[in-house]
Design a protein around this motif. Structure first.
Motif, PDB file in Angstrom:
ATOM      1  N   GLY A 212      -4.209  -5.683  -1.179  1.00 22.63           N
ATOM      2  CA  GLY A 212      -3.661  -5.243   0.114  1.00 22.63           C
ATOM      3  C   GLY A 212      -4.493  -4.367   1.086  1.00 22.63           C
ATOM      4  N   ALA A 213      -5.158  -3.428   0.334  1.00 26.03           N
ATOM      5  CA  ALA A 213      -5.939  -2.471   1.278  1.00 26.03           C
ATOM      6  C   ALA A 213      -7.375  -2.625   0.817  1.00 26.03           C
ATOM      7  CB  ALA A 213      -5.417  -0.985   0.758  1.00 26.03           C
TER       8      ALA A 213
ATOM      9  N   ASN B 142       1.019  -0.922   1.086  1.00 26.77           N
ATOM     10  CA  ASN B 142      -0.003  -1.945   1.318  1.00 26.77           C
ATOM     11  C   ASN B 142       0.664  -2.985   0.333  1.00 26.77           C
ATOM     12  OD1 ASN B 142      -2.274  -0.730   2.737  1.00 26.77           O
ATOM     13  ND2 ASN B 142      -1.873   0.839   1.149  1.00 26.77           N
ATOM     14  N   THR B 143       0.448  -4.168   0.868  1.00 21.19           N
ATOM     15  CA  THR B 143       0.950  -5.507   0.083  1.00 21.19           C
ATOM     16  C   THR B 143      -0.268  -6.718   0.059  1.00 21.19           C
ATOM     17  OG1 THR B 143       2.792  -6.871  -0.061  1.00 21.19           O
ATOM     18  CG2 THR B 143       2.050  -6.479   2.122  1.00 21.19           C
TER      19      THR B 143
ATOM     20  N   GLY C  49      -2.521  -6.640  -6.991  1.00 24.85           N
ATOM     21  CA  GLY C  49      -3.023  -5.493  -6.519  1.00 24.85           C
ATOM     22  C   GLY C  49      -2.518  -5.293  -4.928  1.00 24.85           C
ATOM     23  N   GLY C  50      -1.584  -4.712  -4.732  1.00 24.92           N
ATOM     24  CA  GLY C  50      -0.860  -4.177  -3.501  1.00 24.92           C
ATOM     25  C   GLY C  50      -1.910  -3.091  -2.775  1.00 24.92           C
ATOM     26  N   ALA C  51      -2.167  -2.193  -3.405  1.00 26.71           N
ATOM     27  CA  ALA C  51      -3.441  -1.438  -2.799  1.00 26.71           C
ATOM     28  C   ALA C  51      -4.791  -1.659  -3.224  1.00 26.71           C
ATOM     29  CB  ALA C  51      -3.063   0.260  -3.570  1.00 26.71           C
TER      30      ALA C  51
END
Length: 86
Positions: free
Chosen positions: A18-19, A37-38, A44-46
């Motif tokens: 996400g990031a 973050n998503t 892996g959201g971040a």
């Protein structure tokens, strides 16, 4: 390399990280904040990390979401150092 950065409310809709999406290479993250973050359809959201070298020091991770690895998803990194995450 990131230092005292804020990654807030970023999203990946069709892939991972996400990031941050990292493929090989080196990532050094220090005193960074990863919030909300998503990775909507991925991992892996971040941070999504596939190989290379990663160092995470005194970072803050909160409310990140993904199918797998809400905050961080490591696939096959060669070297990972984690110290002081909250």
């Amino acid at each position: 390399s990131t230092n005292y950065s804020t990654f807030n409310s970023n999203s990946a809709t069709a892939t991972h990280g996400g990031a941050i999406f990292k493929q090989d290479g080196t990532l050094t993250s220090s005193n960074d904040s990863f919030n909300s973050n998503t990775a909507i359809n991925g991992n892996g959201g971040a941070l999504y990390d596939n190989a290379g070298t990663t160092s995470l020091t005194t970072d803050s991770l909160s409310l990140n979401t993904a199918i797998n690895g809400g905050a961080i998803y490591f696939v096959s990194p060669s070297t990972v150092t984690v110290d002081g995450l909250t």
